[in-house]
Design a protein around this motif. Structure first.
Motif, mmCIF file in Angstrom:
data_model
loop_
_atom_site.group_PDB
_atom_site.id
_atom_site.type_symbol
_atom_site.label_atom_id
_atom_site.label_comp_id
_atom_site.label_asym_id
_atom_site.label_seq_id
_atom_site.Cartn_x
_atom_site.Cartn_y
_atom_site.Cartn_z
ATOM 1 N N UNK A 138 -158.131 -6.452 -87.369
ATOM 2 C CA UNK A 138 -158.389 -6.039 -85.992
ATOM 3 C C UNK A 138 -157.084 -5.872 -85.229
ATOM 4 N N UNK A 139 -157.183 -5.158 -84.109
ATOM 5 C CA UNK A 139 -156.025 -4.957 -83.246
ATOM 6 C C UNK A 139 -156.516 -4.757 -81.813
ATOM 7 N N UNK A 140 -155.964 -5.556 -80.902
ATOM 8 C CA UNK A 140 -156.238 -5.373 -79.475
ATOM 9 C C UNK A 140 -154.924 -5.034 -78.783
ATOM 10 N N UNK A 141 -154.910 -3.917 -78.059
ATOM 11 C CA UNK A 141 -153.736 -3.500 -77.296
ATOM 12 C C UNK A 141 -154.162 -3.222 -75.858
ATOM 13 N N UNK A 142 -153.392 -3.727 -74.924
ATOM 14 C CA UNK A 142 -153.667 -3.440 -73.512
ATOM 15 C C UNK A 142 -152.382 -2.980 -72.841
ATOM 16 N N UNK A 143 -152.481 -1.868 -72.131
ATOM 17 C CA UNK A 143 -151.344 -1.368 -71.355
ATOM 18 C C UNK A 143 -151.447 -1.932 -69.945
ATOM 19 N N UNK A 144 -150.395 -2.617 -69.505
ATOM 20 C CA UNK A 144 -150.382 -3.266 -68.195
ATOM 21 C C UNK A 144 -149.286 -2.698 -67.304
ATOM 22 N N UNK A 145 -149.578 -2.647 -66.019
ATOM 23 C CA UNK A 145 -148.537 -2.581 -65.009
ATOM 24 C C UNK A 145 -148.289 -4.020 -64.578
ATOM 25 N N UNK A 146 -147.056 -4.476 -64.729
ATOM 26 C CA UNK A 146 -146.783 -5.884 -64.476
ATOM 27 C C UNK A 146 -145.677 -6.050 -63.449
ATOM 28 N N UNK A 147 -145.920 -6.947 -62.519
ATOM 29 C CA UNK A 147 -144.901 -7.387 -61.588
ATOM 30 C C UNK A 147 -145.089 -8.878 -61.388
ATOM 31 N N UNK A 148 -144.214 -9.518 -60.699
ATOM 32 C CA UNK A 148 -144.201 -10.973 -60.609
ATOM 33 C C UNK A 148 -145.583 -11.555 -60.336
ATOM 34 N N UNK A 149 -146.050 -12.389 -61.274
ATOM 35 C CA UNK A 149 -147.311 -13.130 -61.157
ATOM 36 C C UNK A 149 -148.543 -12.237 -61.112
ATOM 37 N N UNK A 150 -148.411 -10.975 -61.529
ATOM 38 C CA UNK A 150 -149.576 -10.085 -61.504
ATOM 39 C C UNK A 150 -149.463 -9.043 -62.614
ATOM 40 N N UNK A 151 -150.504 -8.954 -63.425
ATOM 41 C CA UNK A 151 -150.569 -7.950 -64.491
ATOM 42 C C UNK A 151 -151.882 -7.191 -64.350
ATOM 43 N N UNK A 152 -151.793 -5.884 -64.116
ATOM 44 C CA UNK A 152 -152.974 -5.050 -63.901
ATOM 45 C C UNK A 152 -153.205 -4.167 -65.118
ATOM 46 N N UNK A 153 -154.373 -4.278 -65.783
ATOM 47 C CA UNK A 153 -154.627 -3.441 -66.961
ATOM 48 C C UNK A 153 -154.830 -1.980 -66.584
ATOM 49 N N UNK A 154 -154.309 -1.100 -67.421
ATOM 50 C CA UNK A 154 -154.500 0.338 -67.240
ATOM 51 C C UNK A 154 -155.468 0.862 -68.305
ATOM 52 N N UNK A 155 -155.180 0.530 -69.581
ATOM 53 C CA UNK A 155 -156.066 0.895 -70.688
ATOM 54 C C UNK A 155 -156.150 -0.274 -71.660
ATOM 55 N N UNK A 156 -157.334 -0.453 -72.230
ATOM 56 C CA UNK A 156 -157.561 -1.519 -73.198
ATOM 57 C C UNK A 156 -158.147 -0.930 -74.479
ATOM 58 N N UNK A 157 -157.441 -1.108 -75.580
ATOM 59 C CA UNK A 157 -157.878 -0.625 -76.888
ATOM 60 C C UNK A 157 -158.353 -1.808 -77.728
ATOM 61 N N UNK A 158 -159.457 -1.629 -78.426
ATOM 62 C CA UNK A 158 -159.936 -2.630 -79.368
ATOM 63 C C UNK A 158 -160.318 -1.926 -80.658
ATOM 64 N N UNK A 159 -159.592 -2.235 -81.719
ATOM 65 C CA UNK A 159 -159.831 -1.613 -83.021
ATOM 66 C C UNK A 159 -160.326 -2.674 -83.984
ATOM 67 N N UNK A 160 -161.441 -2.411 -84.628
ATOM 68 C CA UNK A 160 -162.013 -3.339 -85.585
ATOM 69 C C UNK A 160 -162.141 -2.734 -86.962
ATOM 70 N N UNK A 161 -162.299 -3.593 -87.961
ATOM 71 C CA UNK A 161 -162.505 -3.169 -89.355
ATOM 72 C C UNK A 161 -161.413 -2.211 -89.822
ATOM 73 N N UNK A 162 -160.178 -2.526 -89.496
ATOM 74 C CA UNK A 162 -159.043 -1.664 -89.844
ATOM 75 C C UNK A 162 -158.930 -1.470 -91.355
ATOM 76 N N UNK A 163 -159.281 -2.511 -92.110
ATOM 77 C CA UNK A 163 -159.129 -2.427 -93.564
ATOM 78 C C UNK A 163 -160.304 -1.715 -94.230
ATOM 79 N N UNK A 164 -161.333 -1.366 -93.448
ATOM 80 C CA UNK A 164 -162.483 -0.645 -93.988
ATOM 81 C C UNK A 164 -162.631 0.693 -93.297
ATOM 82 N N UNK A 165 -163.750 0.861 -92.591
ATOM 83 C CA UNK A 165 -163.999 2.071 -91.808
ATOM 84 C C UNK A 165 -163.741 1.733 -90.343
#
Length: 395
Positions: free
Chosen positions: A13-40
């Protein structure tokens, strides 16, 4: 303001999240979740509001399994380059399960650090190899970008020796064979959330139950880790999806001597064939067990609830009392039945919970009559990774 891509990889599996980050605050822009990478492989993609959008396709046919994590990460980076040309990634933030003795804080990755992290693979064989595989993939795909490692073990540094040490010859303890604790990024995020609720909530005698296919519990006082259920490795503590949890070491000696199981066979059994899967004979997925309606599946669920309740007692003793329980993680946040089982076994602590609030997964599920506040708080390991990454690159 920095644009940070967090990377959290498992064996398939792989989870990737793109954040805009500044002091004490991280705002998600896009969130990817990939499963079963070794299969289909399957991919889900959400925007910053949590709404699903059309994900990229990924074809791993003809790609050797060791290269598929790199292909999955490449797919994410190519999609971002095409759809967010105005955003330039400034750093990668990685979840790394084990930091060993050497790493008690996030660190900028170089060849020396990577070499040391590889020596910890035997301590976290389900996760560490893939964490490091993704670091190497980033080096190949974007060598110009800094990479920061954030460790699941670092939140627990500073636990008292009486909790951290095993009753084994001291020479082994001094070699680094002791309890480390895991899921630290999750516990750190929960602690941050409690502090935002109130100063009292942030400093209370608290037990956090991080419940998912990997499950553990942590006792915190004044916002610091005092004790936890996982130990030298992430196989210790509660029974998990396919990990056995706490096990008499004599069982392993018996299996070695009388069933002629070698080290590899024992490792496979305790990490991949035990836990809820082993007890139920059916699945390592809690939802599947709830739907199965078999005595073995019921035993697996009730065993987990029983062991959580037992650990509430032990960790309360470590704290010298208990004022607050927090449920988090995929199961902790969403499985009202399991929470009910645990809390029914914990009435002796003074817990009184509201059945309707529990069923609806409300943030507070205890009543005013309860001596202990019981909360349900979603965790966000990726946000903690982004904030730690920001701290390192801005230092």
């Amino acid at each position: 303001m920095q644009t940070i891509l967090t990377i959290n990889g498992g064996s398939s599996s792989l989870k990737c999240t793109l954040f805009k980050a500044e002091k004490d605050n991280a705002t998600p822009i896009y969130q990817f979740k990939l499963g079963n990478i070794l299969g289909d492989p399957r991919i889900t993609l959400k925007d910053g509001n949590g709404d699903k959008i059309t994900p990229p396709s990924i074809d791993v046919s003809g790609i050797d399994k060791p290269e598929r994590h790199k292909k999955a990460l490449s797919t994410v980076l190519e999609w971002l380059a095409e759809h967010t040309p105005h955003l330039e990634i400034t750093a990668f933030g990685h979840r790394v399960v084990h930091g060993g003795e050497q790493y008690s804080a996030p660190v900028l990755i170089n060849e020396h650090v990577l070499k040391q992290l590889k020596t910890f693979i035997p301590l976290a064989p389900l996760h560490q190899p893939y964490n490091l595989l993704l670091i190497e993939a980033c080096q190949a795909l974007a060598p110009e970008l800094p990479q920061i490692a954030c460790f699941d073990t670092m939140f627990h540094v500073g636990q008292p020796a009486v909790e951290r040490h095993y009753a084994i010859p001291r020479k082994f303890t001094e070699e680094g064979i002791h309890r480390y604790g895991f899921h630290g990024l999750s516990y750190e995020y929960i602690q941050k959330s409690l502090s935002h609720i109130s100063d009292k909530a942030g400093k209370a005698k608290t037990i956090v139950c991080h419940l998912g296919a990997g499950a553990s519990m942590c006792a915190t006082l004044q916002g610091k880790s005092i004790a936890s259920t996982m130990g030298f490795t992430a196989v210790d503590g509660l029974p998990m999806g396919s990990r056995c949890g706490n096990l008499d070491p004599g069982v392993l000696l018996y299996l070695q001597r009388h069933h002629h199981m070698d080290t590899d066979a024992l490792e496979k059994m305790i990490y991949q064939e035990s836990g809820w899967l082993g007890v139920s004979g059916l699945s390592s997925d809690m939802l599947t067990l709830h739907q199965a309606n078999t005595p073995q599946a019921e035993e697996a669920i009730d065993m987990l609830a029983y062991r959580i309740a037992l650990e509430l007692g032990r960790l309360s003793a470590a704290l010298g009392g208990l004022e607050q329980i927090v449920f988090t993680g995929g199961i902790g946040e969403n499985d009202a039945d399991l929470r009910e089982r645990v809390l029914n076994r914990s009435q002796w602590l003074g817990v009184v919970f509201d059945e309707k609030a529990n069923t609806n997964n409300l943030q507070v599920i205890s009543t005013e009559l309860s001596k202990i506040t019981v909360r349900v708080i979603p965790t966000n390991e990726e946000a903690m990774i982004a904030l730690h990454t920001l701290d390192v690159i801005d230092a």
